[in-house]
Design an enzyme around this catalytic site. Structure first.
Site, PDB file in Angstrom:
ATOM      1  N   ASP A   1      44.619  40.232  39.631  1.00 12.13           N
ATOM      2  CA  ASP A   1      44.044  40.192  40.967  1.00 12.13           C
ATOM      3  C   ASP A   1      44.970  40.989  41.883  1.00 12.13           C
ATOM      4  OD1 ASP A   1      42.761  39.624  43.298  1.00 12.13           O
ATOM      5  OD2 ASP A   1      43.107  37.468  43.247  1.00 12.13           O
TER       6      ASP A   1
ATOM      7  N   ASP B   1      36.660  33.545  36.351  1.00 13.08           N
ATOM      8  CA  ASP B   1      37.989  32.940  36.335  1.00 13.08           C
ATOM      9  C   ASP B   1      38.022  31.835  37.371  1.00 13.08           C
ATOM     10  OD1 ASP B   1      40.141  33.674  38.774  1.00 13.08           O
ATOM     11  OD2 ASP B   1      38.344  34.912  38.730  1.00 13.08           O
TER      12      ASP B   1
END
Length: 377
Positions: free
Chosen positions: A92, A272
């Site tokens: 990320d 996720d």
């Protein structure tokens, strides 16, 4: 990298596919355990492969940048060498962490974001360019574009301005990646992120812009931040009608088993969430029979296995009564066992979904599965 679309469900938009990376294959739909600081909390690296059956894990740019820091990661040869995980990794970009630092005085501007470390209060500055450089150093297979994750609720005007800035930041990310090379001898690929809050017209504009970039895969961000589930599904449905069908789609930060199955039905391939491990540490166990609050008195003398489905796998020998004892005593082992069980369930769930897509009965199976797996025991 390549993506092969293998099957589409006849009664929904659910898809089965295969992503090929330099660190291995990923069969979709897939759930990705979150390893924010380079580790999935409470889980050994070896357990991620077996019994959990993870195919890809996440790291986080913000956290890894602060600790252990870029110098250490580069000397180690990247995150794969540093933590010992040999499979694919996605990082990320830190956009969500910047969003979550609103109360610390972080400042978002066109050039980038100024923020204070949550560790020591030191000042830092992220730009699209620096975030690409950081992810080059971390060495993830899939890296995320730098974006602004808007809060919920969010006024239309702010959501529009933020989305437009995210698009400009994406162009800078692409330019920076084209100016640099991977550091560790394997390919890295960029996923842009669709934004637009819960406004359908903005989501449409953003999805069209992201699709025009021709990236290997695309992500949907800015959801699962407090909006009703129905709004999340509506936005995902709108976006998956626009994003290329021959590219993987990633719904960021989602979610419950029901969220994942509904997302799969809408054409999402990758998910996720910290929920499996975070909730495990608080005593919520996801099983094939339903959800257990292991702290409840009713489990005190229940010596049956936590989940008979996984009785022949690691930790299968632990009873519900023993796990309750561990969790109530704040024993580290309790959090570890519960985390492994929850992640094993999540990876089992997406594997089951994939098999039903391939069999052609996903839509029928999904509704019964949601009722079964979200039922509280």
């Amino acid at each position: 990298m390549k993506f092969e679309l293998q099957q589409v469900d006849s009664a929904s938009k659910a898809r089965a596919g295969k992503i090929t990376t330099d660190h291995g294959e990923i069969l979709t739909p897939i759930f990705m355990p979150v390893g924010t600081a380079g580790t999935v909390k409470g889980v050994h690296i070896s357990e991620l492969s077996d019994p959990i059956k993870a195919q890809i894990i996440l790291g986080n740019t913000y956290h890894l940048y602060l600790r252990p820091g870029l110098e250490t990661l580069e000397k180690a040869g990247g995150l794969h060498k540093f933590n010992g995980w040999n499979g694919p990794i996605l990082t990320d970009s830190g956009g969500y962490q910047v969003y979550s630092l609103a109360s610390t005085g972080r400042k978002i501007q066109e050039e980038g974001v100024k923020f204070k470390s949550h560790i020591d209060g030191s000042l830092h500055f992220f730009t699209p360019e620096s975030v690409m450089d950081i992810q080059r150093t971390i060495g993830a297979d899939i890296i995320m574009a730098f974006d602004e994750c808007t809060p919920y609720p969010c006024e239309y005007g702010y959501a529009k301005r933020s989305m437009e800035m995210t698009h400009r930041w994406l162009d800078r990310c692409i330019t920076r990646l084209n100016e640099t090379e991977p550091k560790y001898g394997y390919q890295q690929t960029l996923f842009p992120i669709v934004q637009g809050s819960v406004y359908k017209d903005l989501r449409k504009i953003s999805a069209e812009y992201i699709a025009s970039k021709g990236a290997f895969g695309n992500a949907i961000g800015g959801l699962s931040v407090g909006e009703p589930a129905e709004d999340m599904y509506e936005m995902a449905d709108e976006v998956t009608d626009i994003l290329p069908k021959d590219k993987p789609r990633y719904l960021m930060g989602v979610g419950t088993p029901a969220n994942i199955l509904e997302g799969i039905a809408l054409g999402i391939d990758m998910f996720d969430c910290v929920m499996p491990t975070r909730n495990a540490r608080n005593g919520m166990i996801f099983t094939t029979q339903g959800i257990i609050n292991i702290k409840n008195e009713k489990w005190k003398n229940d010596f049956s296995l936590i989940d008979p489905m996984f009785a022949d796998e690691l930790h299968g020998q632990y009873s519900r009564a023993y796990l309750r004892h561990l969790i109530r005593c704040d024993e580290l082992l309790g959090a570890m066992v519960a985390s492994v069980f929850n992640l094993r369930f999540y990876l089992w769930l997406v594997k089951e979904a994939r098999e039903h897509i391939l069999q052609g009965d996903f839509a029928t199976w999904k509704n019964g599965a949601i009722n079964q797996f979200m039922h509280r025991l």
